[in-house]
Design a protein around this motif. Structure first.
Motif, PDB file in Angstrom:
ATOM      1  N   LEU A  11       0.834  -1.188   0.000  1.00 46.80           N
ATOM      2  CA  LEU A  11       0.000   0.000   0.000  1.00 46.80           C
ATOM      3  C   LEU A  11       0.881   1.254   0.000  1.00 46.80           C
ATOM      4  N   PRO A  12       0.516   2.257  -0.796  1.00 41.17           N
ATOM      5  CA  PRO A  12       1.306   3.489  -0.790  1.00 41.17           C
ATOM      6  C   PRO A  12       1.081   4.261   0.510  1.00 41.17           C
ATOM      7  N   GLY A  13       2.021   5.115   0.850  1.00 40.71           N
ATOM      8  CA  GLY A  13       1.861   5.932   2.052  1.00 40.71           C
ATOM      9  C   GLY A  13       2.129   5.134   3.312  1.00 40.71           C
ATOM     10  N   THR A  14       1.587   5.619   4.414  1.00 36.54           N
ATOM     11  CA  THR A  14       1.794   4.983   5.713  1.00 36.54           C
ATOM     12  C   THR A  14       0.567   4.181   6.104  1.00 36.54           C
ATOM     13  N   PRO A  15       0.711   3.165   6.982  1.00 31.82           N
ATOM     14  CA  PRO A  15      -0.430   2.368   7.419  1.00 31.82           C
ATOM     15  C   PRO A  15      -1.565   3.198   8.001  1.00 31.82           C
ATOM     16  N   THR A  16      -1.236   4.326   8.646  1.00 32.08           N
ATOM     17  CA  THR A  16      -2.284   5.144   9.257  1.00 32.08           C
ATOM     18  C   THR A  16      -3.156   5.824   8.205  1.00 32.08           C
ATOM     19  N   GLU A  17      -2.613   6.041   7.024  1.00 28.65           N
ATOM     20  CA  GLU A  17      -3.413   6.664   5.960  1.00 28.65           C
ATOM     21  C   GLU A  17      -4.525   5.737   5.483  1.00 28.65           C
ATOM     22  N   TYR A  18      -4.277   4.436   5.582  1.00 28.07           N
ATOM     23  CA  TYR A  18      -5.238   3.435   5.111  1.00 28.07           C
ATOM     24  C   TYR A  18      -5.543   2.462   6.244  1.00 28.07           C
ATOM     25  N   ALA A  19      -5.791   3.020   7.409  1.00 24.48           N
ATOM     26  CA  ALA A  19      -5.988   2.198   8.607  1.00 24.48           C
ATOM     27  C   ALA A  19      -7.166   1.242   8.465  1.00 24.48           C
ATOM     28  N   LEU A  20      -8.255   1.725   7.870  1.00 28.40           N
ATOM     29  CA  LEU A  20      -9.430   0.863   7.727  1.00 28.40           C
ATOM     30  C   LEU A  20      -9.182  -0.252   6.723  1.00 28.40           C
TER      31      LEU A  20
END
Length: 218
Positions: free
Chosen positions: A175-184
């Motif tokens: 996933l691009p970005g950080t895990p918190t950006e796509y937490a759901l």
């Protein structure tokens, strides 16, 4: 000089031994290996016949495809009527989906050509009869029937894409970005592995049927 394999005479099927059913059976074998490869010539090769012999039965590839898709739709097994119209509608939806998933090569052509022949009519009539028993008719019946069909075509397409490897979900690490950006998204990663599953289909179908039953009471 000895005779080579290329010099050996090729066996040709007798022209009068062809039938519409034998041609469609060969066409389905070709299509099942890859619909894009379906041509009059490919079917003739499958039959050990000549393309010209097939043109006596189907003047164009489009005619052959229509007849083949019509043949598939003719295999739909209409549900027997019970005392529960909503249960019958669920059976209809499942059998329609099963027809599509058992003929994955036919899904895209049927989306492009939803009326290849008269075999489509009994399918629509079966659904409309069930809805009529619920007091759903006219535009509401058409919209409801369309919704069920759209669900099945979409779901069947997901399954085919997944089985051919083109519908895999991205892993968390990709996933691009950080895990918190796509937490759901990360949270449902395990559930996403069941994307397109029978279990998920039954859940969505149940939700759809619940809504249809509720609208019939309004």
């Amino acid at each position: 000089m000895s005779e080579t394999n290329s010099d050996a005479p090729r066996h040709r099927r007798a022209r009068n031994s062809l039938t519409v059913e034998s041609i469609l059976g060969a066409a389905e074998s070709v299509a099942a290996a890859g619909f894009e490869a379906l041509t009059i010539r490919a079917v003739a090769t499958e039959l050990q016949s000549s393309p010209m012999a097939l043109y006596r039965y189907f003047s164009t590839k489009d005619e052959l495809v229509d007849a083949l898709l019509n043949r598939v739709l003719d295999r739909f097994e209409r549900p027997s009527e019970t005392d529960s119209w909503i249960a019958d509608l669920g059976t209809f939806a499942r059998r329609h989906r099963e027809l599509l998933t058992s003929h994955p090569w036919a899904i895209a052509p049927l989306i492009a050509n939803p009326y290849p022949g008269p075999s489509v009519l009994p399918i629509g009539e079966a659904a409309l009869r069930i809805l009529h028993r619920a007091g759903i008719s006219g535009d509401s019946a058409v919209a409801t029937f369309s919704g069920i069909v759209a669900l099945n075509y979409g779901w069947a397409s997901f399954v085919v894409a997944r089985e051919t490897g083109s519908g895999d979900q991205p892993a968390e690490s990709t996933l691009p970005g950080t895990p918190t950006e796509y937490a759901l998204t990360v949270e449902v990663a395990e559930a996403m592995s069941r994307y397109g599953s029978d279990e998920h289909y039954e859940r969505v179908l149940s939700q759809l049927l619940t809504g249809i039953r509720a609208s019939s009471l309004m």
